[in-house]
Write a protein that holds these residues in place. Structure first.
Motif, PDB file in Angstrom:
ATOM      1  N   THR A  61       2.187  14.106  19.223  1.00 41.39           N
ATOM      2  CA  THR A  61       2.954  12.889  19.456  1.00 41.39           C
ATOM      3  C   THR A  61       4.161  12.197  18.154  1.00 41.39           C
ATOM      4  O   THR A  61       3.645  13.064  17.379  1.00 41.39           O
ATOM      5  N   LEU A  62       4.932  11.497  18.992  1.00 45.36           N
ATOM      6  CA  LEU A  62       5.610  11.254  18.245  1.00 45.36           C
ATOM      7  C   LEU A  62       5.489   9.664  17.658  1.00 45.36           C
ATOM      8  O   LEU A  62       4.577   9.340  17.584  1.00 45.36           O
ATOM      9  N   PRO A  63       6.651   9.431  16.523  1.00 46.31           N
ATOM     10  CA  PRO A  63       6.142   8.304  16.055  1.00 46.31           C
ATOM     11  C   PRO A  63       6.141   6.809  17.299  1.00 46.31           C
ATOM     12  O   PRO A  63       6.182   6.976  18.643  1.00 46.31           O
ATOM     13  N   ALA A  64       5.354   6.210  16.984  1.00 43.61           N
ATOM     14  CA  ALA A  64       4.791   4.704  17.654  1.00 43.61           C
ATOM     15  C   ALA A  64       6.192   3.855  18.590  1.00 43.61           C
ATOM     16  O   ALA A  64       5.871   3.528  19.717  1.00 43.61           O
ATOM     17  N   SER A  65       6.513   3.647  17.674  1.00 43.67           N
ATOM     18  CA  SER A  65       8.333   3.162  18.430  1.00 43.67           C
ATOM     19  C   SER A  65       9.744   3.694  18.850  1.00 43.67           C
ATOM     20  O   SER A  65       9.295   5.338  18.786  1.00 43.67           O
ATOM     21  N   THR A  66       9.299   3.313  20.238  1.00 42.27           N
ATOM     22  CA  THR A  66       9.853   3.983  21.419  1.00 42.27           C
ATOM     23  C   THR A  66      11.406   3.962  21.128  1.00 42.27           C
ATOM     24  O   THR A  66      11.962   4.664  20.868  1.00 42.27           O
ATOM     25  N   ASP A  67      11.886   3.392  20.067  1.00 38.32           N
ATOM     26  CA  ASP A  67      13.417   2.988  19.505  1.00 38.32           C
ATOM     27  C   ASP A  67      13.357   4.897  18.915  1.00 38.32           C
ATOM     28  O   ASP A  67      13.916   5.477  18.778  1.00 38.32           O
ATOM     29  N   SER A  88       7.585  13.554  27.624  1.00 40.17           N
ATOM     30  CA  SER A  88       7.382  12.244  27.711  1.00 40.17           C
ATOM     31  C   SER A  88       8.463  11.130  27.696  1.00 40.17           C
ATOM     32  O   SER A  88       8.974  10.826  26.397  1.00 40.17           O
ATOM     33  N   MET A  89       8.660  10.792  29.205  1.00 36.22           N
ATOM     34  CA  MET A  89      10.402   9.682  29.019  1.00 36.22           C
ATOM     35  C   MET A  89       9.595   8.505  29.211  1.00 36.22           C
ATOM     36  O   MET A  89       9.246   7.946  30.549  1.00 36.22           O
ATOM     37  N   ASP A  90      10.569   6.989  28.749  1.00 41.85           N
ATOM     38  CA  ASP A  90      10.390   6.095  29.247  1.00 41.85           C
ATOM     39  C   ASP A  90      11.126   5.491  30.555  1.00 41.85           C
ATOM     40  O   ASP A  90      12.160   6.422  30.083  1.00 41.85           O
ATOM     41  N   VAL A  91      10.155   5.136  30.970  1.00 39.61           N
ATOM     42  CA  VAL A  91      11.258   4.972  32.423  1.00 39.61           C
ATOM     43  C   VAL A  91      13.283   4.678  32.272  1.00 39.61           C
ATOM     44  O   VAL A  91      13.737   5.043  32.886  1.00 39.61           O
ATOM     45  N   ILE A  92      13.612   4.222  30.936  1.00 42.28           N
ATOM     46  CA  ILE A  92      14.734   3.467  30.829  1.00 42.28           C
ATOM     47  C   ILE A  92      16.179   4.323  30.740  1.00 42.28           C
ATOM     48  O   ILE A  92      16.731   4.524  30.490  1.00 42.28           O
ATOM     49  N   TRP A  93      14.869   6.248  29.920  1.00 39.83           N
ATOM     50  CA  TRP A  93      15.522   6.689  29.313  1.00 39.83           C
ATOM     51  C   TRP A  93      16.635   8.032  30.222  1.00 39.83           C
ATOM     52  O   TRP A  93      16.887   8.945  29.495  1.00 39.83           O
ATOM     53  N   VAL A  94      15.007   8.179  31.697  1.00 39.85           N
ATOM     54  CA  VAL A  94      15.917   9.887  32.161  1.00 39.85           C
ATOM     55  C   VAL A  94      16.956   9.560  32.667  1.00 39.85           C
ATOM     56  O   VAL A  94      17.859  10.286  32.371  1.00 39.85           O
ATOM     57  N   PRO A  95      18.200   8.661  33.693  1.00 38.81           N
ATOM     58  CA  PRO A  95      19.738   9.104  33.505  1.00 38.81           C
ATOM     59  C   PRO A  95      20.195   9.193  33.111  1.00 38.81           C
ATOM     60  O   PRO A  95      20.815   9.602  32.579  1.00 38.81           O
ATOM     61  N   GLU A  96      19.892   8.415  31.659  1.00 31.99           N
ATOM     62  CA  GLU A  96      20.666   8.826  30.523  1.00 31.99           C
ATOM     63  C   GLU A  96      21.003  10.245  30.006  1.00 31.99           C
ATOM     64  O   GLU A  96      21.437  11.456  29.738  1.00 31.99           O
ATOM     65  N   PHE A  97      19.736  10.847  30.035  1.00 30.54           N
ATOM     66  CA  PHE A  97      19.249  12.190  29.746  1.00 30.54           C
ATOM     67  C   PHE A  97      19.732  13.404  30.531  1.00 30.54           C
ATOM     68  O   PHE A  97      20.209  13.842  30.505  1.00 30.54           O
ATOM     69  N   ALA A 134      12.702  13.643  36.727  1.00 29.05           N
ATOM     70  CA  ALA A 134      11.373  13.763  35.616  1.00 29.05           C
ATOM     71  C   ALA A 134      10.979  13.592  37.042  1.00 29.05           C
ATOM     72  O   ALA A 134      10.936  13.263  37.962  1.00 29.05           O
ATOM     73  N   ILE A 135       9.067  13.616  36.388  1.00 32.45           N
ATOM     74  CA  ILE A 135       8.152  12.614  37.789  1.00 32.45           C
ATOM     75  C   ILE A 135       7.234  11.585  37.382  1.00 32.45           C
ATOM     76  O   ILE A 135       6.697  11.985  35.967  1.00 32.45           O
ATOM     77  N   PRO A 136       7.226  10.688  38.269  1.00 30.24           N
ATOM     78  CA  PRO A 136       6.595   9.854  37.274  1.00 30.24           C
ATOM     79  C   PRO A 136       5.423  10.245  37.120  1.00 30.24           C
ATOM     80  O   PRO A 136       4.095  10.439  37.710  1.00 30.24           O
ATOM     81  N   TRP A 137       4.509   9.595  35.579  1.00 26.03           N
ATOM     82  CA  TRP A 137       3.497   9.689  34.974  1.00 26.03           C
ATOM     83  C   TRP A 137       2.232   8.705  35.271  1.00 26.03           C
ATOM     84  O   TRP A 137       1.660   8.648  35.894  1.00 26.03           O
ATOM     85  N   TYR A 138       3.283   7.596  34.936  1.00 24.92           N
ATOM     86  CA  TYR A 138       2.294   6.720  35.314  1.00 24.92           C
ATOM     87  C   TYR A 138       2.772   5.250  34.731  1.00 24.92           C
ATOM     88  O   TYR A 138       3.979   5.026  34.684  1.00 24.92           O
ATOM     89  N   ILE A 139       2.794   3.915  35.596  1.00 23.73           N
ATOM     90  CA  ILE A 139       3.595   3.360  36.221  1.00 23.73           C
ATOM     91  C   ILE A 139       2.807   1.854  35.018  1.00 23.73           C
ATOM     92  O   ILE A 139       1.814   1.236  34.590  1.00 23.73           O
ATOM     93  N   THR A 298       9.459  -6.717  36.496  1.00 26.42           N
ATOM     94  CA  THR A 298      10.204  -5.812  35.637  1.00 26.42           C
ATOM     95  C   THR A 298       9.352  -4.134  35.495  1.00 26.42           C
ATOM     96  O   THR A 298       8.558  -3.932  35.225  1.00 26.42           O
ATOM     97  N   LEU A 299       9.860  -2.668  36.107  1.00 24.78           N
ATOM     98  CA  LEU A 299       9.528  -1.481  36.050  1.00 24.78           C
ATOM     99  C   LEU A 299       8.794  -1.217  34.458  1.00 24.78           C
ATOM    100  O   LEU A 299      10.279  -1.417  33.851  1.00 24.78           O
ATOM    101  N   GLY A 300       7.545  -1.302  34.397  1.00 18.79           N
ATOM    102  CA  GLY A 300       7.790   0.077  32.880  1.00 18.79           C
ATOM    103  C   GLY A 300       6.909   1.134  33.098  1.00 18.79           C
ATOM    104  O   GLY A 300       6.518   1.209  34.359  1.00 18.79           O
ATOM    105  N   GLY A 301       6.699   1.945  32.500  1.00 19.55           N
ATOM    106  CA  GLY A 301       6.058   3.454  32.853  1.00 19.55           C
ATOM    107  C   GLY A 301       6.319   4.377  32.374  1.00 19.55           C
ATOM    108  O   GLY A 301       7.935   4.537  31.290  1.00 19.55           O
ATOM    109  N   TRP A 302       5.443   6.001  31.983  1.00 20.51           N
ATOM    110  CA  TRP A 302       6.468   6.926  31.054  1.00 20.51           C
ATOM    111  C   TRP A 302       6.878   7.827  33.046  1.00 20.51           C
ATOM    112  O   TRP A 302       5.942   8.068  33.329  1.00 20.51           O
ATOM    113  N   GLN A 303       7.424   8.827  32.142  1.00 25.04           N
ATOM    114  CA  GLN A 303       8.124   9.963  33.469  1.00 25.04           C
ATOM    115  C   GLN A 303       8.132  11.164  32.082  1.00 25.04           C
ATOM    116  O   GLN A 303       8.314  11.073  30.964  1.00 25.04           O
TER     117      GLN A 303
END
Length: 417
Positions: A61-67, A88-97, A134-139, A298-303
């Motif tokens: 487990t990583l820290p709670a803060s998404t930053d 596990s990635m926030d939806v906004i990180w995938v293009p960057e990574f 990445a594969i969408p995990w939850y939305i 706005t879309l949220g979720g993790w991949q």
């Protein structure tokens, strides 16, 4: 000579063990804190291990803060770390990574036509140059919570436009003492951008068109002015929203002190628990829009993605495939409350019976929009957050803030003055 022979013998022994399938591979899975009981998630990982006897999963487990999570990934992936395999990635990180070359292309994990079974928003967010990283995990998606009992009491419908929300909030709060009209997330952080985009999109505005910024449009100006007026002129949103994130607004609404609230679907389960001050009196609807335009969420979720530097890419891909499968997503929905990214599950009899609220979100999730899908989004949001915040605080006009944002985002995207 004897040492060389010994080493050769060890290598042969190692290969033989692998070929015989007796060597156990450990896949390290990095993720944020799992909602609910972590033991239920561990049970799911145990099922994976039973299905794949040669693979063990170590979840960290990583820290709670998404930053902080983002910072951890950037530092480690930039250094070519092999310390973890699945992330596990926030939806906004995938293009960057993906743009940085840190993720394996996971197109091959989806069978023919399988991609069409996911909601379009998450799939768009994980796709770069026609490849899936990445594969969408939850939305997640922004929704409007409302006090059903109070709307019924005063004979008011669920608002479909922002002006209807204002009128209803004004009428009811004049008669109900100690009640806020509409609360949302206005602190200077990513949640503010999510909220602002919902106002902008629902007025027909955009941030990017054809890869170029279009921030300083009249539609965007109108949307930001409306957000400021909710606080300064309409009397329906308290000043406190300029420092509020999800949980404080959820507590206010959950204690019966607000008529309307914008938040994510997670709050429903809390409002519906025994002992909740609003249990049985809460409704959920799509967010309103401006006249002539459509609702926008706005879309949220993790991949889930695979570290390009993983020593065990095949085993890592098997874990991603398993955790994003229909069966695993159904389990996570029923035990933890994560909303599935696969559309068919919203017609699953068990899910419809046990979680009718989740099933009711289908239409909202189908239309949820990702934030601008660009490798430079994290730089862009650092521009948008203070500019939007300055408008809410009355420090800058919408015109000035958007003109400044237009110039800065243009610079990030390589536009010449």
């Amino acid at each position: 000579m004897l040492l060389s022979l010994a080493l050769i013998g060890c290598e042969r022994s190692h290969r033989t063990a692998q070929e015989a399938g007796t060597e156990t591979v450990t896949v390290v899975f990095k993720h944020g804190k799992i909602a609910g009981d972590p033991a239920q998630f561990r049970d799911l990982l145990d099922r994976f291990e039973q299905k794949h006897p040669g693979i063990k999963v170590k979840d960290e487990t990583l820290p709670a803060s998404t930053d902080e999570q983002h910072q951890y990934y950037v530092i480690n992936l930039e250094g070519g770390s092999t310390d973890f395999d699945v992330l596990s990635m926030d939806v906004i990180w995938v293009p960057e990574f993906a743009h940085a070359g840190w993720l394996r292309d996971v197109d091959g994990l989806l069978g023919p036509g399988e991609a069409n079974g996911f909601f379009p928003g998450p799939l768009q967010a994980v796709t770069m140059n026609g490849r899936i990283y990445a594969i969408p995990w939850y939305i997640d998606a922004g929704v409007l919570y409302y006090r059903r009992d109070l709307l019924t009491k005063y004979g008011r419908p669920v608002p479909k436009t922002w002006s209807e929300l204002v009128v209803t909030a004004q009428k009811i709060t004049q008669k109900e003492r100690g009640l806020y009209g509409f609360i949302w997330q206005g602190k200077q952080y990513e949640g503010l951008v999510c909220n602002a985009l919902e106002f902008i999109w629902s007025n027909g505005g955009e941030v990017l068109e054809g890869g170029r910024p279009v921030l300083d449009s009249q539609r965007n100006v109108e949307a930001l002015r409306f957000m400021r007026n909710l606080i300064a002129n309409y009397g329906v949103t308290p000043e406190l929203v300029t420092t509020a994130i999800e949980e404080p607004t959820r507590h206010i609404f959950g204690s019966g002190k607000a008529l309307f609230m914008r938040n994510w679907p997670y709050a429903w389960n809390i409002f519906d628990k025994e002992g909740s001050a609003v249990k049985g009196n809460v409704g959920v609807a799509p967010l309103p829009s401006f006249p002539g335009n459509s609702t926008a969420s706005t879309l949220g979720g993790w991949q889930l993605g695979v570290n390009r530097y993983s020593r065990h890419p095949e085993e890592a891909e098997k874990l991603v495939r398993f955790l994003t499968s229909p069966a695993a997503q159904k389990t996570l929905a029923l035990t933890i409350g994560y909303k599935p990214t696969r559309k068919a599950l919203y017609k699953d009899p068990d899910l419809m019976r046990q979680q009718p609220f989740t099933a009711s979100l289908y239409g909202i999730l189908l239309q949820a929009r990702p934030r601008p899908v660009t490798p430079y989004y994290m730089m862009m949001t650092q521009v948008l957050q203070p500019e939007f915040s300055a408008v809410l605080a009355g420090i800058r006009t919408p015109e000035a803030a958007l003109a400044s944002a237009q110039k800065q985002v243009g610079h990030i995207l390589g536009e010449r003055p």
